[in-house]
Each structure stands twice: as structure tokens, then as C-alpha cells.
Enzyme design. Structure first.
Site, PDB file in Angstrom:
ATOM      1  N   THR A  56       3.650  -2.453  -1.604  1.00  0.00           N
ATOM      2  CA  THR A  56       3.555  -3.611  -2.501  1.00  0.00           C
ATOM      3  C   THR A  56       2.409  -4.511  -2.067  1.00  0.00           C
ATOM      4  O   THR A  56       1.983  -4.463  -0.923  1.00  0.00           O
ATOM      5  CB  THR A  56       4.830  -4.476  -2.468  1.00  0.00           C
ATOM      6  OG1 THR A  56       4.870  -5.173  -1.207  1.00  0.00           O
ATOM      7  CG2 THR A  56       6.082  -3.646  -2.635  1.00  0.00           C
ATOM      8  N   SER A  57       1.962  -5.342  -2.983  1.00  0.00           N
ATOM      9  CA  SER A  57       0.926  -6.322  -2.662  1.00  0.00           C
ATOM     10  C   SER A  57       1.253  -7.643  -3.326  1.00  0.00           C
ATOM     11  O   SER A  57       1.833  -7.669  -4.414  1.00  0.00           O
ATOM     12  CB  SER A  57      -0.422  -5.816  -3.149  1.00  0.00           C
ATOM     13  OG  SER A  57      -1.380  -6.848  -3.037  1.00  0.00           O
TER      14      SER A  57
END
Ligand SMILES: *[C@@H]1O[C@H](CO)[C@@H](O)[C@H](O)[C@H]1NC(C)=O
Ligand SMILES: *[C@@H]1O[C@H](CO)[C@@H](O)[C@H](O)[C@H]1NC(C)=O
Ligand SMILES: *[C@@H]1O[C@H](CO)[C@@H](O)[C@H](O)[C@H]1NC(C)=O
Ligand SMILES: *[C@@H]1O[C@H](CO)[C@@H](O)[C@H](O)[C@H]1NC(C)=O
Length: 751
Positions: free
Chosen positions: A315-316
Site C-alpha cells: 500500500t501507499s
């Protein structure tokens, strides 16, 4: 020795690779940036007046919470996370903390666990050993806490000082082990546990979940899409959008003493060229939550909010997607995260307020707010709808397992094995929120500029045939698991740990868990707990936490591993790492049964490298002042008045803050003049996001330095009035002991 690439360029690749602990965002994104809205307690708090209710309270447990400062040296030390040697501290935006949560079984004091949330890149073996030793020193009352039941989790912030790692690889960019920063984390964690222990009292736990749409996005979608379609179809998103919140309430008056949340998002909101220490977006969320309940009737004094990490591997927080900063206006390549030059250096993930060009500061605050606000709403909604934690059982297990050639059966019976740790090519070639590669270009053409290298450079080795076969299809770049000189480069021996209170299970992972891997792991634990009847009629609820206890890079699914993007290349122990982790967790699960006693055999002890770690980090020699100046003297006064929203600043004759970390204290403060026109009271200090401390060396030989304190005033939060800036420092003479001093600016008005 590597045969085709010179040892030096391999090392440079390693440095490059380390800069990519976090890589970039993939895939299209149609989010529209929302304006950063700072928390306004009045606006959001009043409509939902929390009423403590005893309805369906669940079982009673022993509960305690505590918090302590772990802020190591804020200047001259490399940050942990991006592992870019150039990213060294120049100051402090927000102090970092350890938050401790103790849960115990009533009537069975030996059944309890401590869950720590550290604003650090990860848990770590050196730090964990230090914490356990520190607890042992507190005396027999603390003998109940030990290897088995203390979980040391990091939020995975990329904005704190590094140098405290047990293993060599992450020490490279920090030029070795930094005792001072290590000790700050250990002492703070022990103090947080002590505070939590001293606050133990009977209480209730309940939990709820909420969806957060706009605080994470997939950054390795190409790999995620390799998972079976039927499996993907079971989930609405390619990242987990669910936040789980566990509420701690004391029995005496049902006031909340703390909350613990899990939500998956990389704390890489601050860019890799930020050099001010902070806890990144998770640190902001915790701060906002704790600030927002000050004085509230629903919570007890000493309330602690922990924002813990979950399956965030792919994820970011850069929710606007990954774009090429090459003038092309293109997004980065979907499969490889490269730009038109075929390289990944120009590919940058963009946070929600990317256009502010402020090193990620406003995006970070916004990402913190996007976790805080739903958490706060959920916290209040638990009064009307929540799942009580039921069942008296509180248990924990921990053991170590050597991942080098660990053989175990897959669910279909086929025997497979894991491998000694190794990092693949995409670890270096992979995608990035932060390039950090300039360092290597320089180094490529000349002498290495890192003293660490002259010691360890000749030690890189070619992987054995067995290792190559075991790690396939990963092309091995760094055979770290087979390198033990001068000491181990990465862990082969990992911590296997799971905690349980009632029907609530916490898997404590040493690796950064990717989305689908986390789902499989949680599902397996839930199914096994159900099958074993461990929670009676109540459905088990499982969360994933980490990176914890040590730092074992990533864990992807075998399908994602086959794709060998960044996360797959960083899955240290081969394609079967995730099934192995699941096997190891399930092996320990019977120790969490209500009738279980004791703990599993400890397994092989990991190496303790604290005493033998190299260090090229130099200490402070001395501080000095130019003739006619004194320490703490305000050499650039603030203006006499400012309008609210403006940035106030004052500069002082300074000294190196490494002389005294001022733990539990402050380097900077804003004081407000009282109505009597005489009394000054503290308005803001180092814990506050909008007060920033910056240190600058102005003469290396004579030890001169200057400190600038800036206050980013807020229209909503900072009232009009008369204020002044305070600076607290400590100076080190060439001979003699360190002396404290302070500085005070002229007063000024805020209108
Ligand atoms: C990946 O994230 C992007 C941006 O949020 C989104 O548009 C896309 O639908 C996601 N992909 C999947 C498969 O969920
Ligand atoms: C920090 O990095 C960002 C992203 O590359 C860049 O836009 C910005 O100019 C840099 N800031 C400084 C002060 O170097
Ligand atoms: C895990 O692997 C071991 C062998 O290492 C095996 O004996 C055990 O049955 C496996 N457990 C599960 C739950 O798969
Ligand atoms: C078991 O599953 C693995 C992984 O999917 C596969 O490689 C293997 O062939 C399977 N074995 C049998 C006997 O089906």
C-alpha cells in the site's frame, strides 16, 4: 565475491536498494485532493456526545496503557526507512513515542500481554532484547513480562533516526549502530510499559470497524493481479480499507483509557528529502486523537491512542498515484514503475497535497487526519454499536524459527521449504516514492563515500546452488542470509508470535505483510481457531500487526512472488514464506486455547549483535559561540506582530541537540502571556506538529550552530494573543561537563 559485478557496484546497488524500502504507487487514480482540514474539536466533537454505557460490556480484563518519549538524536543521524545516506536529521517536527497497552486475565495474573506501538521503522531484535533486559531490571513485579508476551511493533514510519538495528544491512546507510538512539527507544519503551503496568485496573474491551476510502492505494497492483481471480473477487479492493479499533474502558466509571487501531498504510508521507524527525502519518493520527479527547468526559486522564500498522506492504499513502517527474505528464509504467528513460528514479508517488511542494508535510498531516477522523467517529459510535470482547482467556505465544530450509507441508500435503534470506534484483531495480539513487551515481565513478564499505565490502558472496534453486524464481541480488561476516546481515531466525484476548487475535508479523498475504494469514488463523473451538460460540476476530520484533522485510503471496516486483524481491525466505508463516502461527495456536498452559519451546536464539556492531558515527566534540554571542541568545527576533495563519520564526545561538535528547521534555516551546500581563504559560512544544525545531551547524571547527524555531500558526487552533518563543539547549565544552541553557525571544502578538 560477485563474479560479474564489482563488489563496489553491488554495494552501491545495495544502498540504492535500501533506498527502496518503500516503493511507488501503481495504477490509475481518480481521487481528487481534498483540502487539508485541520481538526477542529468543537466542530466535530459536539454532535456526538459520548455516553458511557454498560450495555453488553463483555468480560472484565486487567487493562493498562502508557506512553513515553523515544526520540533519539534528531540531527546528524541517518533516518531509518528510505535508507538514503543523504537523509540525515536536521531537526524535529514532532517527538516520537512508544505507546504501551497491557491486557491481562482477571484472576490469572500470569496470563497477560504487552502490545507496543513504536513510532519507528519496525520492531527489532536489538531493541527487543534491550526492552526485555530493561523490564527484568525493574524487579520481580515485572517478571510476568518477557519474551513470550511482549510484542514490539513499529508503525513503519520513515521519518525517525535510524542506527538501532541488530543486523548489518540496515546499519549500512546509518554508518553503523548508534547507542544513543537505541537507548532512547529502549528506555522509552520500558517507561511506557512501566506506566501501563502502574495504571492496571479492571475494565472492558470492545471493538468496531470502519472503512477508510481515501487513505491508502495499491502500489503494486501488477503483482496483486497475479492472485487468483476467484480470490480477488471476494474482496472489494486491492488494499484493505478497513480500520479496526479496540477500545479500552475502565470498569470503575466506564471512561475510555485508550484505543488501539489497525489500518494498512505505508507511513511514507514525508518524502525522502525531509530531514525533520516525526512519526509520519501514524504519528499524526495518534497525536490528533489524543489532543481531541483532552478534557472530554468520555475519557480518563492519561488516555493513549495507538495507531498500529497492519498488512500495508503493497500500500501507499500517495493516493494521487505514481507519476514521472520528467516533464512527460505520464504516470509510471504499470508493470515496472519506470519512466520514459527506462529507469525508476523519476517515478514518484504523490500524496494528497503533493502540489504544496513541502517535503510531504501537508500530505502527511492530511493522511494522519484521514486516519484520525474515521477512528474518532468509530470511537464514538461504539457507544451505540460495538462488539464486546468476550471470554476470559488472555494468552500469548512466542518462539523463534530458523527460516533457512524450513520444511513443512502445504495444505495439499506437498512438502516445501523456505530458504536463507536473499533479496532479488527488483529490490534494487524496483519502484520508488523516493529515488535516492544519486548517491550511487556519484559512488560509481569513484571511491565509496561510506566508511562502512571499506570494512564489509569484500564480504558479499555468490549464492550457493542450493540457495539459487530454493529462491527461484527470484534472481538473487544480495545473498544476505548466507552472509555472517562480520556479523549477520539480515535475520534468518524470525519471531513467531500471536496474542489473544477473548475472541480477538493479533498476529504479530516480523515482515511487512502485503494485502492478500495478510488476508490469507488472517483467514487461516480464524479458521483454525474456529475449528479448534477456541472461542466457543463467538466468532474469532483476527488482525495483523507489524513489522514487529525484528525486521524481516516483506511477505507476499507465492503468486505475487512469481512476479518479482519490489515486494516479491524483498520476500526474504523464498516463494513459500507466507505458507510457512501460516504454518508457524498455526503450530503455536494451541497455546492460545483457554485451557492451555505454558509456552512453546523457544527455538534457536537469534544472534545478538549489539556488542559487536560496527559504528562510524562520531560524537559531538564541542559547542562554541562566536565572540560576543552566548548560548541561547536570540540572534534573529520574530517580528512584533503576525496574523493568524502566518509562520513565526526566531533564531538562536545554538548547541548540538545530541548533547541531551531532552526525553519527555522539549527543545522548543511557544509561551502565551496570561490576562494578568505577567504570567507566561506553555502553549506548544516538541509534541506539536506545527512547532518545528531546526538545527544548523555554522562553523564545524569551532562548534558554532544556530537553532531556528518556526511556528506554523493555525487560524482555527491558535488564538490571538501575546506570545514568545523559548529554546532549550545543552552545550558541550571541549573540557568539562554538558550544561543546560535556555533562550527566549522578544514577545510578539498574533492577531
Ligand atoms: C488500485 O488503486 C486504484 C487507485 O485507488 C484504483 O483506481 C484501482 O481500482 C485499484 N485496483 C484494484 C484492482 O482494486
Ligand atoms: C524534495 O523532493 C521533491 C520530490 O522530488 C522535490 O519536488 C522537492 O523540490 C525536493 N525538495 C528539496 C528541498 O530538495
Ligand atoms: C507445520 O509444519 C510442520 C512441519 O514443520 C508440520 O508437522 C505441521 O503439521 C504443520 N502444521 C500445519 C498446521 O500445517
Ligand atoms: C500443492 O500445491 C502446490 C502449490 O500450489 C503445487 O505446486 C503442488 O503441485 C500441489 N501438490 C499436489 C499434490 O497437488
Amino acid at each position: 565475491m560477485a563474479s560479474t559485478i564489482s563488489a563496489i557496484s553491488l554495494f552501491l546497488l545495495a544502498l540504492f536498494a535500501l533506498a527502496h524500502f518503500s516503493s511507488s504507487v501503481q495504477g490509475p487514480n481518480r481521487h481528487v485532493a481534498r483540502l487539508a482540514k485541520r481538526f477542529d474539536p468543537v466542530e466535530h466533537d459536539t454532535p456526538i456526545v459520548p455516553k458511557a454505557s454498560a450495555a453488553a460490556a463483555g468480560d472484565k480484563y486487567l487493562l493498562g496503557v502508557g506512553k513515553a518519549d523515544i526520540t533519539g538524536p534528531v540531527v546528524e543521524i541517518n533516518f531509518a526507512g528510505y535508507a538514503d545516506t543523504e537523509q540525515r536529521g536536521t531537526g524535529l517536527r514532532q517527538r516520537i513515542y512508544c505507546r504501551a497497552f497491557i491486557i491481562g486475565q482477571v484472576g490469572k495474573p500470569e496470563n497477560r500481554f504487552v502490545y507496543l506501538v513504536l513510532d519507528t521503522m519496525s520492531g527489532d531484535t536489538a531493541v527487543r532484547n534491550g526492552i526485555l533486559e530493561g523490564l527484568a531490571k525493574l524487579g520481580s513485579e515485572y517478571a510476568v513480562y518477557g519474551r513470550n508476551n511482549v510484542a514490539v511493533t513499529g508503525t513503519h514510519s520513515h521519518s525517525g533516526p535510524g542506527g538501532w538495528f541488530n543486523y548489518l544491512l540496515p546499519q549500512i546507510t546509518s554508518f553503523g549502530f548508534d547507542k544513543q538512539g537505541y537507548q532512547a527507544i529502549v528506555d522509552g519503551a520500558v517507561l511506557a510499559i512501566k506506566r501501563a503496568h502502574e495504571s492496571l485496573q479492571e475494565g472492558y474491551l470492545d471493538f468496531g470497524t470502519t472503512r477508510i476510502e481515501d487513505a491508502n492505494i495499491n502500489r503494486s497492483l501488477y503483482a496483486y493481479l497475479a492472485n487468483p481471480e476467484a480470490e480477488r473477487a471476494q474482496y472489494p479492493d486491492s488494499t484493505d480499507k478497513t480500520m479496526t479499533l479496540l477500545r479500552f474502558r475502565r470498569a470503575s466509571d466506564l471512561k475510555a483509557i485508550g484505543v488501539l487501531t489497525w489500518f494498512a498504510v505505508h507511513p511514507t508521507s514525508m518524502l525522502g528529502n525531509n530531514t525533520h524527525v516525526s512519526g509520519d502519518n501514524k504519528g499524526v493520527a495518534a497525536y490528533l486523537f489524543e489532543q481531541s479527547v483532552k478534557g472530554s468526559d468520555a475519557v480518563a486522564d492519561g488516555f493513549v491512542a495507538g495507531f498500529s500498522q497492519s498488512n500495508h506492504g503493497d500500500t501507499s499513502p500517495n493516493v494521487l498515484g505514481a507519476w514521472c517527474d520528467d516533464g512527460s505528464g505520464q504516470m509510471c509504467d504499470f508493470q515496472t514503475s519506470t519512466c520514459s528513460d527506462g529507469k525508476s528514479q523519476k517515478c514518484h508517488g504523490r500524496g494528497p497535497l503533493f502540489y504544496n511542494l513541502d517535503l510531504g508535510v501537508s500530505s502527511c498531516y492530511e493522511l494522519g487526519r484521514r486516519q484520525f477522523f474515521p477512528a474518532k467517529e468509530l470511537f464514538h459510535s461504539l457507544d451505540s454499536e460495538s462488539t464486546p470482547v468476550v471470554g476470559p482467556t488472555v494468552r500469548a505465544f512466542h518462539y523463534w524459527n530458523d527460516m533457512s530450509y524450513y520444511k513443512f507441508p502445504l495444505p495439499n500435503g506437498t512438502i516445501v521449504q523456505t530458504c536463507p534470506a536473499a533479496l532479488g534484483h527488483s529490490f534494487a531495480a524496483g519502484t520508488s516514492d523516493w529515488p535516492g539513487a544519486f548517491d550511487f551515481t556519484q559512488g560509481d565513478s569513484g571511491e565509496p563515500n561510506n566508511p562502512f564499505w571499506s570494512v564489509v565490502g569484500g564480504l558479499l558472496r555468490t549464492p550457493s546452488h542450493a540457495q539459487k534453486a530454493c529462491q527461484a524464481p527470484k534472481p538473487i541480488l544480495l545473498d544476505v542470509g548466507e552472509m555472517t561476516t562480520p556479523y549477520a546481515w539480515t535475520p534468518n531466525i524470525i519471531d513467531v508470535q500471536t496474542l489473544r484476548v477473548g475472541q480477538f487475535f493479533i498476529i504479530v508479523s516480523p515482515s511487512e505483510v502485503c494485502t492478500m498475504a495478510g488476508r490469507r494469514w488472517r483467514n487461516a488463523v480464524k479458521a483454525a481457531a474456529q475449528e479448534a473451538g477456541m472461542t466457543g460460540d463467538t466468532e474469532p476476530y483476527v488482525v495483523i500487526a507489524g513489522p514487529a520484533n525484528t525486521y524481516a522485510h516483506y511477505v507476499t503471496t507465492p503468486e505475487e512472488y512469481a512476479v518479482q516486483r519490489y515486494e516479491g524481491a524483498s520476500t526474504l525466505y523464498g516463494q513459500w514464506e507466507l505458507p510457512a508463516y501460516i504454518n508457524l502461527t498455526l503450530r503455536g495456536l494451541p497455546y492460545l486455547a483457554p485451557t492451555a498452559t505454558g509456552s512453546p519451546p523457544a527455538g534457536p536464539t537469534p544472534p545478538d549483535n549489539r556488542a559487536k556492531s560496527l559504528s562510524f558515527i562520531t560524537g559531538v566534540v564541542m559547542d562554541g559561540t562566536p565572540i560576543g554571542k552566548s548560548f541561547g541568545q536570540c540572534i534573529k527576533q520574530p517580528s512584533s506582530s503576525y496574523s493568524r495563519g502566518a509562520v513565526v520564526s526566531a533564531t538562536f545561538q545554538g548547541a548540538n541537540p545530541r548533547n541531551n535528547l531532552r526525553l519527555e521534555g522539549t527543545f522548543a516551546a511557544v509561551e502565551k502571556l496570561g490576562a494578568d500581563g505577567k504570567t507566561w504559560t506553555r502553549w506548544l512544544d516538541d509534541k506539536d506538529w506545527r512547532l518545528v525545531y531546526t538545527w544548523k551547524r555554522t562553523n564545524g571547527a569551532l562548534g558554532y550552530s544556530e537553532v531556528t524555531i518556526t511556528w506554523e500558526t493555525d487560524v482555527d487552533l491558535d488564538p490571538a494573543g501575546t506570545y514568545r518563543i523559548k529554546y532549550y539547549g545543552d552545550q558541550k565544552p571541549l573540557i568539562g561537563s554538558i550544561k543546560a541553557f535556555e533562550g527566549t525571544s522578544n514577545s510578539f502578538t498574533l492577531n
